[in-house]
Design a protein around this motif. Structure first.
Motif, PDB file in Angstrom:
ATOM      1  N   VAL A 169       9.453   9.009 -44.309  1.00 41.80           N
ATOM      2  CA  VAL A 169       8.885   9.943 -43.346  1.00 41.80           C
ATOM      3  C   VAL A 169       8.207   9.089 -42.289  1.00 41.80           C
ATOM      4  CG1 VAL A 169       6.763  10.245 -44.726  1.00 41.80           C
ATOM      5  CG2 VAL A 169       7.385  11.944 -42.985  1.00 41.80           C
ATOM      6  N   VAL A 170       8.556   9.333 -41.016  1.00 43.06           N
ATOM      7  CA  VAL A 170       8.161   8.397 -39.972  1.00 43.06           C
ATOM      8  C   VAL A 170       8.044   9.126 -38.631  1.00 43.06           C
ATOM      9  CG1 VAL A 170      10.582   7.792 -39.528  1.00 43.06           C
ATOM     10  CG2 VAL A 170       8.766   6.165 -38.911  1.00 43.06           C
ATOM     11  N   ARG A 171       7.206   8.588 -37.761  1.00 46.39           N
ATOM     12  CA  ARG A 171       7.100   9.134 -36.406  1.00 46.39           C
ATOM     13  C   ARG A 171       8.339   8.719 -35.608  1.00 46.39           C
ATOM     14  NH1 ARG A 171       2.382  11.364 -34.855  1.00 46.39           N
ATOM     15  NH2 ARG A 171       0.649  11.194 -36.333  1.00 46.39           N
ATOM     16  N   PRO A 172       8.961   9.639 -34.906  1.00 46.21           N
ATOM     17  CA  PRO A 172      10.202   9.315 -34.188  1.00 46.21           C
ATOM     18  C   PRO A 172      10.048   8.176 -33.184  1.00 46.21           C
ATOM     19  CG  PRO A 172       9.907  11.682 -34.327  1.00 46.21           C
ATOM     20  CD  PRO A 172       8.649  11.074 -34.837  1.00 46.21           C
ATOM     21  N   ALA A 173       8.922   8.134 -32.492  1.00 44.45           N
ATOM     22  CA  ALA A 173       8.727   7.068 -31.502  1.00 44.45           C
ATOM     23  C   ALA A 173       8.696   5.700 -32.181  1.00 44.45           C
ATOM     24  CB  ALA A 173       7.439   7.306 -30.724  1.00 44.45           C
ATOM     25  N   LEU A 174       8.080   5.614 -33.347  1.00 45.20           N
ATOM     26  CA  LEU A 174       8.033   4.353 -34.084  1.00 45.20           C
ATOM     27  C   LEU A 174       9.421   3.976 -34.588  1.00 45.20           C
ATOM     28  CD1 LEU A 174       6.300   2.082 -35.279  1.00 45.20           C
ATOM     29  CD2 LEU A 174       5.951   3.530 -37.302  1.00 45.20           C
ATOM     30  N   LEU A 175      10.171   4.990 -35.013  1.00 42.46           N
ATOM     31  CA  LEU A 175      11.540   4.753 -35.467  1.00 42.46           C
ATOM     32  C   LEU A 175      12.379   4.159 -34.340  1.00 42.46           C
ATOM     33  CD1 LEU A 175      13.237   5.365 -38.067  1.00 42.46           C
ATOM     34  CD2 LEU A 175      13.934   7.478 -36.925  1.00 42.46           C
ATOM     35  N   ALA A 176      12.246   4.746 -33.145  1.00 40.72           N
ATOM     36  CA  ALA A 176      13.003   4.253 -31.993  1.00 40.72           C
ATOM     37  C   ALA A 176      12.579   2.837 -31.621  1.00 40.72           C
ATOM     38  CB  ALA A 176      12.818   5.192 -30.809  1.00 40.72           C
ATOM     39  N   GLU A 177      11.281   2.581 -31.667  1.00 40.54           N
ATOM     40  CA  GLU A 177      10.754   1.267 -31.295  1.00 40.54           C
ATOM     41  C   GLU A 177      11.288   0.162 -32.207  1.00 40.54           C
ATOM     42  OE1 GLU A 177       6.413  -1.006 -31.225  1.00 40.54           O
ATOM     43  OE2 GLU A 177       6.503   1.195 -31.101  1.00 40.54           O
ATOM     44  N   ASN A 178      11.445   0.483 -33.491  1.00 41.20           N
ATOM     45  CA  ASN A 178      11.859  -0.527 -34.469  1.00 41.20           C
ATOM     46  C   ASN A 178      13.362  -0.559 -34.716  1.00 41.20           C
ATOM     47  OD1 ASN A 178       9.197  -1.324 -34.897  1.00 41.20           O
ATOM     48  ND2 ASN A 178       8.875   0.192 -36.512  1.00 41.20           N
ATOM     49  N   GLN A 230      17.496  -1.089 -34.132  1.00 42.18           N
ATOM     50  CA  GLN A 230      18.302  -2.207 -33.652  1.00 42.18           C
ATOM     51  C   GLN A 230      19.708  -1.724 -33.318  1.00 42.18           C
ATOM     52  OE1 GLN A 230      18.181  -5.174 -36.732  1.00 42.18           O
ATOM     53  NE2 GLN A 230      16.082  -5.800 -36.239  1.00 42.18           N
ATOM     54  N   THR A 231      20.371  -2.440 -32.443  1.00 41.15           N
ATOM     55  CA  THR A 231      21.745  -2.088 -32.092  1.00 41.15           C
ATOM     56  C   THR A 231      22.705  -2.543 -33.193  1.00 41.15           C
ATOM     57  OG1 THR A 231      22.017  -4.175 -30.913  1.00 41.15           O
ATOM     58  CG2 THR A 231      21.279  -2.282 -29.629  1.00 41.15           C
ATOM     59  N   ASP A 232      23.830  -1.867 -33.304  1.00 46.15           N
ATOM     60  CA  ASP A 232      24.922  -2.329 -34.162  1.00 46.15           C
ATOM     61  C   ASP A 232      26.228  -1.818 -33.571  1.00 46.15           C
ATOM     62  OD1 ASP A 232      25.572   0.295 -35.231  1.00 46.15           O
ATOM     63  OD2 ASP A 232      23.814   0.117 -36.507  1.00 46.15           O
ATOM     64  N   GLU A 233      27.338  -2.139 -34.224  1.00 44.98           N
ATOM     65  CA  GLU A 233      28.652  -1.824 -33.639  1.00 44.98           C
ATOM     66  C   GLU A 233      29.133  -0.410 -33.933  1.00 44.98           C
ATOM     67  OE1 GLU A 233      29.625  -3.687 -37.718  1.00 44.98           O
ATOM     68  OE2 GLU A 233      28.032  -3.716 -36.181  1.00 44.98           O
ATOM     69  N   HIS A 234      28.381   0.348 -34.742  1.00 46.78           N
ATOM     70  CA  HIS A 234      28.847   1.658 -35.172  1.00 46.78           C
ATOM     71  C   HIS A 234      28.339   2.785 -34.272  1.00 46.78           C
ATOM     72  CE1 HIS A 234      30.240  -0.321 -38.769  1.00 46.78           C
ATOM     73  NE2 HIS A 234      29.014  -0.750 -39.043  1.00 46.78           N
ATOM     74  N   VAL A 235      29.088   3.873 -34.290  1.00 46.55           N
ATOM     75  CA  VAL A 235      28.616   5.120 -33.684  1.00 46.55           C
ATOM     76  C   VAL A 235      28.173   6.025 -34.829  1.00 46.55           C
ATOM     77  CG1 VAL A 235      29.219   7.126 -32.296  1.00 46.55           C
ATOM     78  CG2 VAL A 235      30.198   4.899 -31.731  1.00 46.55           C
ATOM     79  N   TRP A 236      26.930   6.444 -34.790  1.00 47.18           N
ATOM     80  CA  TRP A 236      26.339   7.206 -35.892  1.00 47.18           C
ATOM     81  C   TRP A 236      26.347   8.695 -35.575  1.00 47.18           C
ATOM     82  CZ3 TRP A 236      24.572   4.805 -40.364  1.00 47.18           C
ATOM     83  CH2 TRP A 236      24.564   3.407 -40.330  1.00 47.18           C
ATOM     84  N   ALA A 237      26.946   9.485 -36.456  1.00 46.14           N
ATOM     85  CA  ALA A 237      26.868  10.943 -36.336  1.00 46.14           C
ATOM     86  C   ALA A 237      25.453  11.380 -36.688  1.00 46.14           C
ATOM     87  CB  ALA A 237      27.869  11.614 -37.274  1.00 46.14           C
ATOM     88  N   ASP A 240      19.511   2.831 -44.307  1.00 46.53           N
ATOM     89  CA  ASP A 240      18.066   2.783 -44.082  1.00 46.53           C
ATOM     90  C   ASP A 240      17.372   3.439 -45.259  1.00 46.53           C
ATOM     91  OD1 ASP A 240      18.326   1.615 -41.620  1.00 46.53           O
ATOM     92  OD2 ASP A 240      18.057   3.465 -40.475  1.00 46.53           O
ATOM     93  N   GLU A 241      16.251   2.901 -45.664  1.00 47.71           N
ATOM     94  CA  GLU A 241      15.480   3.531 -46.731  1.00 47.71           C
ATOM     95  C   GLU A 241      15.000   4.907 -46.286  1.00 47.71           C
ATOM     96  OE1 GLU A 241      11.432   2.711 -49.381  1.00 47.71           O
ATOM     97  OE2 GLU A 241      12.066   1.299 -47.834  1.00 47.71           O
ATOM     98  N   LEU A 269      13.506  10.391 -29.930  1.00 49.25           N
ATOM     99  CA  LEU A 269      14.657   9.761 -30.576  1.00 49.25           C
ATOM    100  C   LEU A 269      15.693   9.254 -29.574  1.00 49.25           C
ATOM    101  CD1 LEU A 269      15.133  12.154 -33.632  1.00 49.25           C
ATOM    102  CD2 LEU A 269      14.223   9.816 -33.647  1.00 49.25           C
ATOM    103  N   SER A 270      15.565   9.655 -28.322  1.00 47.77           N
ATOM    104  CA  SER A 270      16.495   9.151 -27.309  1.00 47.77           C
ATOM    105  C   SER A 270      16.336   7.647 -27.109  1.00 47.77           C
ATOM    106  CB  SER A 270      16.268   9.865 -25.969  1.00 47.77           C
ATOM    107  OG  SER A 270      14.988   9.540 -25.430  1.00 47.77           O
ATOM    108  N   GLY A 271      15.223   7.080 -27.578  1.00 45.93           N
ATOM    109  CA  GLY A 271      14.993   5.649 -27.445  1.00 45.93           C
ATOM    110  C   GLY A 271      15.642   4.806 -28.524  1.00 45.93           C
ATOM    111  N   LEU A 272      16.320   5.422 -29.488  1.00 51.91           N
ATOM    112  CA  LEU A 272      17.016   4.652 -30.524  1.00 51.91           C
ATOM    113  C   LEU A 272      18.064   3.742 -29.890  1.00 51.91           C
ATOM    114  CD1 LEU A 272      17.459   7.483 -33.170  1.00 51.91           C
ATOM    115  CD2 LEU A 272      16.123   5.390 -33.503  1.00 51.91           C
ATOM    116  N   LYS A 273      18.195   2.539 -30.418  1.00 48.72           N
ATOM    117  CA  LYS A 273      19.017   1.523 -29.761  1.00 48.72           C
ATOM    118  C   LYS A 273      20.488   1.528 -30.220  1.00 48.72           C
ATOM    119  CE  LYS A 273      15.022  -1.520 -29.085  1.00 48.72           C
ATOM    120  NZ  LYS A 273      14.028  -0.666 -29.769  1.00 48.72           N
ATOM    121  N   PHE A 274      20.834   2.374 -31.194  1.00 47.24           N
ATOM    122  CA  PHE A 274      22.234   2.417 -31.622  1.00 47.24           C
ATOM    123  C   PHE A 274      22.935   3.643 -31.041  1.00 47.24           C
ATOM    124  CE2 PHE A 274      19.499   4.003 -35.047  1.00 47.24           C
ATOM    125  CZ  PHE A 274      19.951   5.303 -35.184  1.00 47.24           C
TER     126      PHE A 274
END
Length: 233
Positions: free
Chosen positions: A145-154, A156-163, A141-142, A176-181
């Protein structure tokens, strides 16, 4: 490639110094959010003394270029420029977000890392990184600086588990609990010079250095003015 590189970072609450001498690393690190100016130079002196080297023996000086605290980033780059100028050393700026990704690999062998530093003003400094086979990091990801809610809204899911790394995860846990990955937590809260110096070695091998007067910070917020060394604007 053998290398002697000094790295320092004061971009967040953590104050750290690392000296790479071939494959050996000398480190100092302390969470001291209001004492960076008091602690950073003694740390530099300590690692140089421990290694039996002078600044002029080094190949390059690396620094955490940000993002992070505006004051912390300014302190770090200003001190780094002063040291490099006096010893006539090339400089290497390293992303503090990428340094946290390297910290996750060093401590937990994580190869997919999502970094979020609390940027205040209801925002985070954000970046995701994927480790490559040669030990370098690919920016997934580039950095922004971003609002967390906007980050979560945009997201996407993928196959990885991100630390997850950085202070932003605790500061904005609900948003940030709304992140889709998928995610797993790590113990990495701050960038550390030990990881900056590792990344800087790859950059030195590629010839990616800058002169002292061209070293610059990464704020991500573009409203902050920066002045270089006096007489070198």
């Amino acid at each position: 490639m053998s290398a002697k590189i000094l790295a320092l970072d004061t971009a967040t609450e953590n104050c750290s110094v690392a000296l790479l001498v071939d494959e050996k690393v000398y480190v100092r690190s302390e969470v001291a959010p209001r004492d960076h100016t008091k602690k950073i130079l003694p740390m530099v002196d300590e690692v140089l003394k421990e290694a039996g080297l002078a600044l002029t023996d080094l190949d390059a000086l690396a620094f955490g270029r940000g993002p992070g605290s505006f004051t912390g980033v300014r302190i770090g780059i200003g001190i780094a420029q002063g040291l490099a100028f006096g010893a006539d050393l090339p400089m290497i700026g390293v992303s503090t977000l990428e340094a946290m990704a390297q910290g996750c690999f060093r401590l937990n062998k994580a190869e997919h890392v999502a970094c979020a530093i609390d940027a205040r003003m209801s925002e985070v400094y954000w970046g995701r990184f994927v480790r490559q086979q040669d030990g370098t990091w690919l920016q997934f990801d580039e950095e922004q600086v971003v609002r967390p809610a906007l980050l979560a809204e945009n997201s996407q899911t993928d196959e990885h588990v991100w630390a997850t790394a950085g202070t932003g995860w605790d500061a904005y846990s609900e948003e940030l609990s709304g992140l889709k990955f998928k995610r797993e937590s790590s113990d990495v809260l701050f960038p550390d010079a030990e990881d900056i110096v590792h990344i800087a070695k790859f950059e030195l091998e590629k010839g990616n250095t800058v002169d002292v007067e061209d070293a610059s910070p990464t704020y991500l917020r573009d409203t902050v003015a920066w002045k270089k060394l006096p007489g070198r604007e």
